[in-house]
Design a protein around this motif. Structure first.
Motif, PDB file in Angstrom:
ATOM      1  N   PRO A  34       0.343  -1.202   0.084  1.00  6.08           N
ATOM      2  CA  PRO A  34       0.178   0.158  -0.285  1.00  6.08           C
ATOM      3  C   PRO A  34       1.339   1.079  -0.152  1.00  6.08           C
ATOM      4  N   VAL A  45       0.068   5.488   0.962  1.00  6.87           N
ATOM      5  CA  VAL A  45      -0.259   6.054   1.557  1.00  6.87           C
ATOM      6  C   VAL A  45      -0.278   7.422   1.233  1.00  6.87           C
ATOM      7  N   SER A  81      -5.434  11.687   4.804  1.00  5.67           N
ATOM      8  CA  SER A  81      -5.085   9.739   3.707  1.00  5.67           C
ATOM      9  C   SER A  81      -5.464   9.394   3.487  1.00  5.67           C
ATOM     10  N   ALA A 138      -5.017   5.841   1.256  1.00  6.89           N
ATOM     11  CA  ALA A 138      -4.148   4.257   0.956  1.00  6.89           C
ATOM     12  C   ALA A 138      -4.523   3.394  -0.244  1.00  6.89           C
ATOM     13  N   ALA A 154      -6.086  -1.858   2.958  1.00 10.38           N
ATOM     14  CA  ALA A 154      -5.376  -0.251   2.444  1.00 10.38           C
ATOM     15  C   ALA A 154      -6.957   0.846   2.017  1.00 10.38           C
ATOM     16  N   PRO A 183      -5.470   5.779   7.227  1.00 12.64           N
ATOM     17  CA  PRO A 183      -4.069   5.327   6.575  1.00 12.64           C
ATOM     18  C   PRO A 183      -2.616   5.097   7.536  1.00 12.64           C
ATOM     19  N   GLU A 184      -3.151   6.629   7.709  1.00 10.76           N
ATOM     20  CA  GLU A 184      -1.318   6.455   8.470  1.00 10.76           C
ATOM     21  C   GLU A 184      -1.103   5.576   9.210  1.00 10.76           C
ATOM     22  N   LEU A 220      -0.701   2.757   8.422  1.00  7.53           N
ATOM     23  CA  LEU A 220       0.057   1.918   7.828  1.00  7.53           C
ATOM     24  C   LEU A 220       1.592   2.733   7.332  1.00  7.53           C
TER      25      LEU A 220
END
Length: 220
Positions: A42, A44, A132, A134, A167, A173-174, A176
């Motif tokens: 993924p 981001v 964000s 992903a 994702a 998403p951050e 990840l």
């Protein structure tokens, strides 16, 4: 002209060597990884959305507060979004208004604002929403659908299904990239109470079934 006879065994060895060299040369075009890591990971991406509001008397008037509230609703704010304020004057009254509007969406206002395009006009503040996203680029990837794989490498599509779902479903998403930082002051004994209660609970199937009569009412 004399005829030269080669033994059959020598011919077979030479043919096998040629095929082996051909296989080695063709394997360089095979894409993929020979390890266990997913080929497709993924990515981001972070985007900043801004709204400039006019201040009056060091705070935001009702008209600007309504504009801010409508913008937050249109942005459909939720978990994972970050709100910050770019205000050179440092007005605490204006910040309190933005914090109250953000709290209605369950969010807090960060102390530091990211660098955005342009500049803030004096007498105005800029509210920044950082979001964000992903995704897994180049997925699905069926560039190679052949079963021949002389490097024993994974398929270019390997990891697309699992990582694309991760994702799409991750709330922030951050996470990840950096993950969540645990609370250093947490008590391990308190955290294990729920697990201990679950383990010590008597299973529901251990008690006998209640006796129930087979006769029905209604005067029959």
């Amino acid at each position: 002209m004399p005829h030269i006879h080669f033994p059959l065994k020598s011919v077979l060895i030479a043919t096998g060597l040629a095929l082996g060299l051909s296989a080695c040369g063709g394997s360089s075009a095979v894409t993929g990884s020979r390890g266990l890591e997913s080929v497709n990971q993924p990515i981001v991406e972070r985007s900043n959305y801004t709204l400039d509001l006019s201040m009056a008397g060091g705070t935001l008037p009702i008209t600007e507060q309504r504009k801010l509230s409508g913008w937050f609703q249109a942005m459909d704010l939720g978990y994972g979004d970050h709100i910050s304020i770019d205000d050179a004057s440092g007005s605490s009254a204006a910040r309190s208004v933005v914090e109250a509007a953000a709290s209605r969406h369950g969010l807090l206002v960060s102390r530091n604002a990211p660098v955005t395009q342009g500049y803030v006009t004096p007498g105005m503040i800029r509210v920044v929403v950082t979001r964000s996203r992903a995704s897994v680029p180049d997925c699905p990837n069926w560039s190679r659908n052949s079963d021949f794989n002389f490097r024993n490498a994974s398929s270019p599509n390997y990891g697309c299904a699992v990582n694309s779902n991760v994702a799409a479903m991750v709330a922030n998403p951050e996470d990840l990239v950096r993950g969540q930082v645990g609370d250093p002051s947490s008590d391990a004994e308190s955290a294990g109470k729920a697990i201990k209660t679950y383990r010590d609970a008597v299973p529901t199937g251990s008690t006998p079934l209640k006796a129930a009569g087979t006769q029905s009412g209604g005067g029959q």
